[in-house]
Motif scaffolding. Sequence first.
Motif, PDB file in Angstrom:
ATOM      1  N   LEU A 314       0.832  -1.204   0.000  1.00 40.59           N
ATOM      2  CA  LEU A 314       0.000   0.000   0.000  1.00 40.59           C
ATOM      3  C   LEU A 314       0.870   1.260   0.000  1.00 40.59           C
ATOM      4  CD1 LEU A 314      -2.855  -0.932   2.519  1.00 40.59           C
ATOM      5  CD2 LEU A 314      -3.148  -0.396   0.088  1.00 40.59           C
ATOM      6  N   CYS A 315       1.882   1.273   0.860  1.00 43.08           N
ATOM      7  CA  CYS A 315       2.774   2.439   0.943  1.00 43.08           C
ATOM      8  C   CYS A 315       3.539   2.636  -0.364  1.00 43.08           C
ATOM      9  CB  CYS A 315       3.745   2.275   2.108  1.00 43.08           C
ATOM     10  SG  CYS A 315       2.967   2.349   3.734  1.00 43.08           S
ATOM     11  N   GLU A 316       3.915   1.540  -1.004  1.00 34.47           N
ATOM     12  CA  GLU A 316       4.670   1.632  -2.254  1.00 34.47           C
ATOM     13  C   GLU A 316       3.794   2.140  -3.398  1.00 34.47           C
ATOM     14  OE1 GLU A 316       6.769  -1.440  -5.418  1.00 34.47           O
ATOM     15  OE2 GLU A 316       7.003  -1.846  -3.260  1.00 34.47           O
ATOM     16  N   HIS A 317       2.560   1.677  -3.476  1.00 30.09           N
ATOM     17  CA  HIS A 317       1.695   2.049  -4.593  1.00 30.09           C
ATOM     18  C   HIS A 317       0.976   3.380  -4.367  1.00 30.09           C
ATOM     19  CE1 HIS A 317       2.299  -2.130  -5.824  1.00 30.09           C
ATOM     20  NE2 HIS A 317       1.793  -1.790  -7.001  1.00 30.09           N
ATOM     21  N   PHE A 318       0.755   3.744  -3.108  1.00 27.69           N
ATOM     22  CA  PHE A 318       0.002   4.968  -2.808  1.00 27.69           C
ATOM     23  C   PHE A 318       0.773   5.853  -1.825  1.00 27.69           C
ATOM     24  CE2 PHE A 318      -3.189   1.455  -3.312  1.00 27.69           C
ATOM     25  CZ  PHE A 318      -3.519   1.754  -4.643  1.00 27.69           C
ATOM     26  N   PRO A 319       1.962   6.309  -2.212  1.00 28.41           N
ATOM     27  CA  PRO A 319       2.810   7.075  -1.268  1.00 28.41           C
ATOM     28  C   PRO A 319       2.222   8.423  -0.877  1.00 28.41           C
ATOM     29  CG  PRO A 319       3.729   7.157  -3.492  1.00 28.41           C
ATOM     30  CD  PRO A 319       2.613   6.159  -3.533  1.00 28.41           C
ATOM     31  N   ASP A 320       1.332   8.985  -1.713  1.00 27.14           N
ATOM     32  CA  ASP A 320       0.784  10.309  -1.431  1.00 27.14           C
ATOM     33  C   ASP A 320      -0.614  10.253  -0.827  1.00 27.14           C
ATOM     34  OD1 ASP A 320       3.079  11.535  -2.517  1.00 27.14           O
ATOM     35  OD2 ASP A 320       2.273  11.301  -4.548  1.00 27.14           O
ATOM     36  N   GLU A 321      -1.132   9.054  -0.617  1.00 28.39           N
ATOM     37  CA  GLU A 321      -2.450   8.898  -0.012  1.00 28.39           C
ATOM     38  C   GLU A 321      -2.317   8.473   1.453  1.00 28.39           C
ATOM     39  OE1 GLU A 321      -3.108   9.575  -3.900  1.00 28.39           O
ATOM     40  OE2 GLU A 321      -2.009   7.786  -3.296  1.00 28.39           O
ATOM     41  N   THR A 322      -3.401   8.626   2.199  1.00 35.73           N
ATOM     42  CA  THR A 322      -3.431   8.145   3.575  1.00 35.73           C
ATOM     43  C   THR A 322      -3.880   6.693   3.570  1.00 35.73           C
ATOM     44  OG1 THR A 322      -3.937  10.333   4.480  1.00 35.73           O
ATOM     45  CG2 THR A 322      -4.476   8.424   5.853  1.00 35.73           C
ATOM     46  N   CYS A 323      -2.961   5.799   3.938  1.00 40.75           N
ATOM     47  CA  CYS A 323      -3.263   4.371   4.036  1.00 40.75           C
ATOM     48  C   CYS A 323      -3.295   4.001   5.513  1.00 40.75           C
ATOM     49  CB  CYS A 323      -2.196   3.541   3.319  1.00 40.75           C
ATOM     50  SG  CYS A 323      -1.947   3.990   1.589  1.00 40.75           S
ATOM     51  N   ALA A 324      -4.266   3.231   5.931  1.00 44.06           N
ATOM     52  CA  ALA A 324      -4.414   2.921   7.355  1.00 44.06           C
ATOM     53  C   ALA A 324      -4.878   1.484   7.544  1.00 44.06           C
ATOM     54  CB  ALA A 324      -5.411   3.876   8.011  1.00 44.06           C
ATOM     55  N   ARG A 325      -4.537   0.956   8.707  1.00 40.16           N
ATOM     56  CA  ARG A 325      -5.102  -0.332   9.131  1.00 40.16           C
ATOM     57  C   ARG A 325      -6.207  -0.019  10.128  1.00 40.16           C
ATOM     58  NH1 ARG A 325      -2.332  -5.173  12.777  1.00 40.16           N
ATOM     59  NH2 ARG A 325      -4.033  -6.686  12.499  1.00 40.16           N
ATOM     60  N   LEU A 326      -7.434  -0.328   9.756  1.00 40.70           N
ATOM     61  CA  LEU A 326      -8.574  -0.022  10.618  1.00 40.70           C
ATOM     62  C   LEU A 326      -8.738  -1.040  11.733  1.00 40.70           C
ATOM     63  CD1 LEU A 326     -11.260   1.177   8.043  1.00 40.70           C
ATOM     64  CD2 LEU A 326      -9.459   2.476   9.195  1.00 40.70           C
ATOM     65  N   GLY A 327      -8.239  -2.257  11.517  1.00 39.00           N
ATOM     66  CA  GLY A 327      -8.353  -3.300  12.522  1.00 39.00           C
ATOM     67  C   GLY A 327      -8.360  -4.666  11.861  1.00 39.00           C
ATOM     68  N   GLY A 328      -7.784  -5.661  12.542  1.00 33.89           N
ATOM     69  CA  GLY A 328      -7.761  -7.002  11.982  1.00 33.89           C
ATOM     70  C   GLY A 328      -7.130  -7.019  10.608  1.00 33.89           C
ATOM     71  N   GLU A 329      -7.855  -7.614   9.641  1.00 35.23           N
ATOM     72  CA  GLU A 329      -7.355  -7.685   8.265  1.00 35.23           C
ATOM     73  C   GLU A 329      -7.963  -6.597   7.386  1.00 35.23           C
ATOM     74  OE1 GLU A 329     -10.761 -10.787   8.402  1.00 35.23           O
ATOM     75  OE2 GLU A 329      -9.424  -9.728   9.777  1.00 35.23           O
ATOM     76  N   GLU A 330      -8.515  -5.554   8.006  1.00 31.72           N
ATOM     77  CA  GLU A 330      -9.219  -4.498   7.281  1.00 31.72           C
ATOM     78  C   GLU A 330      -8.357  -3.242   7.169  1.00 31.72           C
ATOM     79  OE1 GLU A 330     -13.751  -3.886   7.497  1.00 31.72           O
ATOM     80  OE2 GLU A 330     -12.901  -2.407   8.891  1.00 31.72           O
ATOM     81  N   PHE A 331      -8.187  -2.745   5.936  1.00 29.49           N
ATOM     82  CA  PHE A 331      -7.374  -1.568   5.651  1.00 29.49           C
ATOM     83  C   PHE A 331      -8.216  -0.562   4.875  1.00 29.49           C
ATOM     84  CE2 PHE A 331      -4.533  -4.956   6.502  1.00 29.49           C
ATOM     85  CZ  PHE A 331      -3.325  -4.424   6.944  1.00 29.49           C
ATOM     86  N   ALA A 332      -7.743   0.676   4.824  1.00 26.75           N
ATOM     87  CA  ALA A 332      -8.468   1.708   4.094  1.00 26.75           C
ATOM     88  C   ALA A 332      -7.489   2.718   3.508  1.00 26.75           C
ATOM     89  CB  ALA A 332      -9.474   2.409   4.999  1.00 26.75           C
ATOM     90  N   VAL A 333      -7.907   3.357   2.418  1.00 26.07           N
ATOM     91  CA  VAL A 333      -7.098   4.375   1.754  1.00 26.07           C
ATOM     92  C   VAL A 333      -7.991   5.552   1.397  1.00 26.07           C
ATOM     93  CG1 VAL A 333      -5.515   4.897  -0.148  1.00 26.07           C
ATOM     94  CG2 VAL A 333      -5.670   2.546   0.734  1.00 26.07           C
TER      95      VAL A 333
END
Length: 416
Positions: A314-333
């Motif tokens: 996620l960090c590599e593909h979306f360096p200018d976006e806010t990437c987060a782990r919301l919990g467990g196996e769930e992520f958001a951008v």
Amino acid sequence: MPAADILLIEDSPSVLRPLTRVVEQGGYRAHTAESRAALQARLAAGLRPLAAVLDYCLPDAPEGEALADLIAAGIPTLVLTARNDAATRERVMAQPVVDYVPKDMPGALEYVAMLLRRLDRNRALFALVVDDSRTVRQHLKQLLERYQFRVLLAGDADEAIRALAAEPAIRLVLVDQDMPGMDGIALTHRIRRAYGRDRLAIIGISGASDSTTTARFIKAGADDFLKKPFNAEEFHCRITHNIEFLENMEALVRAANHDPLTGLPNRRAFFAASEQVGQPYCVAMLDVDHFKSVNDRYGHDGGDRALTLLADQLCEHFPDETCARLGGEEFAVIFASADIRAVHARLDAFRTALASQVLNVRGRPLRVTVSVGVSDARADGIGGKLAQADERLYRAKTGGRNRVVSLDGTDAAVAG
């Protein structure tokens, strides 16, 4: 980054062994010398360590003569000695050393380890000295450089404000009170309004006899105060204390806002970031496919590696976006864009790239795939966007997984 070198000059094996162990446990390479002659040989061979720890009394240098070799070579030096009399202390501290550490001091080796770690970290930190006296600025610069800070100088408040705006790595500001134009207390107040205590430390300095100066500096936002004249030892103690406190604050803030496994912002930070988006935006929710099966088959270590891989990608593909782990196996951008088709295309390229990665977990291959739901920019607020993205994520799951579902309901082709 390779481990830094530390030079230990000590003739007592009973001290050298635990000292070497403490240094190596800190992640440094320890080089040893048991005499002044051995020290000189090390220096002649080109060794230039991050710092040296010197036993003041060596067999061929009983009165600290070896210290001159280290000072001449420009090596930051901690003096570790069994001689704790006032005369020796005064003689040592009159030299440009980092610190004087009695061997019988409780926790002496742990204190040395802390100083070495501090010197190492200081190399990445900027300190700003604000004083209208060129002589004082240069003196403080020399003291700070002794502790490995990178130093910027300002002759007045205006120069200081420009320096802070230009260099985000400044973590320490030393402010003199008596300056033409804006004085130190007023400057401190202005700096503190712009930078929180988790961002930088401010130390006020003054030689004034006014007993209220200290309190006025502290109330204006300073973290500490030094009264002129001060000695190098007091200066070092206060600087170290304030920088350590600042880093502890930074660590607490980071722990409160970041996921400890992946290093990504957590749910709290994600919601805070959404409030700072100043334009229409889309939100993507991602969920690791069959994550329970990953844990069951590969163990929790395998599950953790899958989550870490996803975060890294996620960090590599979306360096200018806010990437987060919301919990467990769930992520958001968060995508600062209203172009849902462009966002869909970027996420589908990410999904494909992730699916091509193969982890080796205890000799078994593990591929990680994700299902993705994307909200459109018209959804109401972050709550509405997450709800819409979650509904589309559910459709991606029930539609076969390893796909992206966005505004128009089109599914990306499933990777083969």
